[in-house]
Motif scaffolding. Structure first.
Motif, PDB file in Angstrom:
ATOM      1  N   GLY A 132      -0.591  -1.901  19.999  1.00 18.77           N
ATOM      2  CA  GLY A 132      -1.824  -2.073  20.748  1.00 18.77           C
ATOM      3  C   GLY A 132      -1.833  -3.301  21.627  1.00 18.77           C
ATOM      4  N   VAL A 133      -2.553  -3.223  22.734  1.00 22.35           N
ATOM      5  CA  VAL A 133      -2.727  -4.358  23.649  1.00 22.35           C
ATOM      6  C   VAL A 133      -4.205  -4.559  23.956  1.00 22.35           C
ATOM      7  N   LEU A 134      -5.025  -4.341  22.930  1.00 24.89           N
ATOM      8  CA  LEU A 134      -6.460  -4.533  23.063  1.00 24.89           C
ATOM      9  C   LEU A 134      -6.840  -5.937  22.604  1.00 24.89           C
ATOM     10  N   ALA A 135      -8.104  -6.272  22.770  1.00 26.37           N
ATOM     11  CA  ALA A 135      -8.560  -7.606  22.356  1.00 26.37           C
ATOM     12  C   ALA A 135      -8.346  -7.820  20.860  1.00 26.37           C
ATOM     13  N   THR A 136      -8.451  -6.761  20.067  1.00 22.87           N
ATOM     14  CA  THR A 136      -8.262  -6.881  18.613  1.00 22.87           C
ATOM     15  C   THR A 136      -6.809  -7.147  18.239  1.00 22.87           C
ATOM     16  N   ASN A 137      -5.888  -6.930  19.175  1.00 22.21           N
ATOM     17  CA  ASN A 137      -4.462  -7.162  18.910  1.00 22.21           C
ATOM     18  C   ASN A 137      -4.018  -8.565  19.296  1.00 22.21           C
ATOM     19  N   ILE A 138      -4.902  -9.343  19.911  1.00 18.25           N
ATOM     20  CA  ILE A 138      -4.529 -10.672  20.381  1.00 18.25           C
ATOM     21  C   ILE A 138      -4.435 -11.640  19.202  1.00 18.25           C
ATOM     22  N   VAL A 139      -3.306 -12.326  19.102  1.00 20.27           N
ATOM     23  CA  VAL A 139      -3.077 -13.335  18.068  1.00 20.27           C
ATOM     24  C   VAL A 139      -3.381 -14.736  18.598  1.00 20.27           C
ATOM     25  N   ASN A 140      -2.985 -14.992  19.831  1.00 15.63           N
ATOM     26  CA  ASN A 140      -3.178 -16.325  20.415  1.00 15.63           C
ATOM     27  C   ASN A 140      -3.147 -16.217  21.932  1.00 15.63           C
ATOM     28  N   THR A 141      -3.825 -17.142  22.580  1.00 20.54           N
ATOM     29  CA  THR A 141      -3.831 -17.216  24.043  1.00 20.54           C
ATOM     30  C   THR A 141      -3.630 -18.668  24.450  1.00 20.54           C
ATOM     31  N   VAL A 142      -2.682 -18.900  25.354  1.00 25.31           N
ATOM     32  CA  VAL A 142      -2.461 -20.243  25.891  1.00 25.31           C
ATOM     33  C   VAL A 142      -2.721 -20.191  27.392  1.00 25.31           C
ATOM     34  N   LYS A 143      -3.635 -21.035  27.838  1.00 26.14           N
ATOM     35  CA  LYS A 143      -4.053 -21.022  29.242  1.00 26.14           C
ATOM     36  C   LYS A 143      -3.698 -22.349  29.901  1.00 26.14           C
ATOM     37  N   CYS A 144      -3.055 -22.270  31.062  1.00 27.03           N
ATOM     38  CA  CYS A 144      -2.727 -23.453  31.866  1.00 27.03           C
ATOM     39  C   CYS A 144      -3.488 -23.339  33.186  1.00 27.03           C
ATOM     40  N   VAL A 145      -4.356 -24.313  33.458  1.00 25.38           N
ATOM     41  CA  VAL A 145      -5.271 -24.221  34.592  1.00 25.38           C
ATOM     42  C   VAL A 145      -4.852 -25.199  35.689  1.00 25.38           C
ATOM     43  N   ASN A 146      -4.817 -24.696  36.903  1.00 27.27           N
ATOM     44  CA  ASN A 146      -4.558 -25.539  38.078  1.00 27.27           C
ATOM     45  C   ASN A 146      -5.786 -25.465  38.982  1.00 27.27           C
ATOM     46  N   THR A 147      -6.476 -26.576  39.138  1.00 27.12           N
ATOM     47  CA  THR A 147      -7.653 -26.595  39.997  1.00 27.12           C
ATOM     48  C   THR A 147      -7.227 -26.813  41.449  1.00 27.12           C
ATOM     49  N   MET A 148      -8.060 -26.322  42.359  1.00 23.63           N
ATOM     50  CA  MET A 148      -7.755 -26.415  43.782  1.00 23.63           C
ATOM     51  C   MET A 148      -8.944 -27.057  44.505  1.00 23.63           C
ATOM     52  N   SER A 149      -8.694 -27.479  45.735  1.00 22.39           N
ATOM     53  CA  SER A 149      -9.796 -28.012  46.544  1.00 22.39           C
ATOM     54  C   SER A 149     -10.788 -26.884  46.831  1.00 22.39           C
ATOM     55  N   SER A 150     -12.049 -27.232  47.021  1.00 18.83           N
ATOM     56  CA  SER A 150     -13.089 -26.213  47.166  1.00 18.83           C
ATOM     57  C   SER A 150     -12.961 -25.416  48.456  1.00 18.83           C
ATOM     58  N   ASN A 151     -12.418 -26.027  49.480  1.00 18.45           N
ATOM     59  CA  ASN A 151     -12.259 -25.326  50.754  1.00 18.45           C
ATOM     60  C   ASN A 151     -10.983 -25.821  51.437  1.00 18.45           C
ATOM     61  N   SER A 152     -10.403 -24.970  52.244  1.00 19.66           N
ATOM     62  CA  SER A 152      -9.214 -25.382  53.002  1.00 19.66           C
ATOM     63  C   SER A 152      -9.432 -25.042  54.468  1.00 19.66           C
TER      64      SER A 152
END
Length: 302
Positions: free
Chosen positions: A228-248
């Protein structure tokens, strides 16, 4: 009076004579010394390695030497012969065994006081899994791995990265399914996973929702060892966030990277995806930068 002195001298002599006990040897080298083959010299302190190899010694410091007369640690089995130490299985919990305990359980494990962990160094280096892959198209699955496959990325939606091209995979070559972007652990162990992505140049302009900052997220999803690849099958989540300028003022690249270590049990699965919030368009009209090898994936077993 003479009899009393005689008894005292006899008692002292008995103590001195039996302060060290030798079994099969009249020349013990510790508090207790067993000579398995009766091949030690009767006097002196010179013993060959062949004579020591069948001996067991307990020293005055409370150390045990197996095959050596000079143990450097609490239990020392180092010698010129078969100096291996055998460990059996244990049904004790890691908490009951306490930290520092070692057992054999289809592989060597040690207790950290909370759980049994594998002694990873016991795995031969030739068996370690290494996966290197690149992505050169825009094939993704949107929202969830079971959803629609498309050839364009969508803003503010989970874009699961599929359609990889394997550059290298060690061993059987079957742990990473490049077409669906899923890595399956062949055995229990620690795996270091890393991937990078780069969107094709675009104008960043998103001011409609101040609660959602301008950013691009690179995410590893760890699933259980089912299919399964549903939310109930998730063991762990690692998130790496890169913020950007609000406008370019013009089009720029929005890149992302995520490197994480996972302890995976056999059959558990890893999958990478990206989520971004870069402008007000929520249509599936975004592309990866497929020039120059910006989109890569590496998974290495430790």
């Amino acid at each position: 009076m003479k009899n009393k002195y005689g008894l005292i001298i006899l008692a002292v002599s008995f103590n001195l004579a039996f302060s060290q006990v030798g079994i099969n040897t009249p020349n013990p080298r510790g508090i207790l010394h067993t000579d398995g083959q009766k091949d030690n010299p009767a006097t002196g302190a010179s013993f060959t390695p062949a004579q020591q190899i069948n001996d067991v010694v307990i020293t005055g410091a409370g150390r045990i030497g197996v095959g050596t007369h000079d143990p450097a640690v609490k239990v020392d089995a180092r010698n010129s012969g078969n100096g291996a130490v055998g460990f059996g299985t244990s049904l004790l919990t890691a908490v009951a065994a306490d930290e520092g305990a070692v057992r054999y359980n289809t592989g060597m494990e040690y207790s950290n006081g909370n759980e049994w962990l594998p002694l990873l160094t016991a795995q031969p280096a030739t068996n370690k899994v290494i996966v290197i892959a690149a992505k050169t198209d825009n094939t993704v699955k949107l929202v969830s791995p079971s959803a629609l496959v498309t050839t364009a990325l969508q803003n503010r939606v989970s874009n699961y990265l599929v359609g990889w091209t394997k550059a290298f995979e060690s061993n059987s070559g079957s742990t990473f399914n490049a077409s669906i972007g899923i890595f399956t652990a062949p055995r229990n162990g620690v795996y270091v996973a890393s991937f990078t992505t780069d969107l094709a140049p675009l104008a960043i302009n998103y001011t409609a929702d101040p609660l959602n900052p301008i950013q691009i997220e690179a995410i590893w999803q760890l699933y259980d060892n089912t299919t399964g690849v549903l939310a109930t099958n998730i063991v762990n989540t690692v998130k790496c966030v890169n913020t950007m300028s609000s406008n370019s003022n013009g089009n720029i690249d929005a890149g992302s990277n995520c490197t994480a270590s996972f302890y995976m049990t056999s059959g558990q699965r890893l999958m990478p995806y990206i989520w971004f919030n870069l402008n007000g368009l929520n249509t599936a009209s975004f592309s990866l930068n497929n020039s120059g090898g910006y989109n890569n994936l590496t998974i290495v077993e430790q």
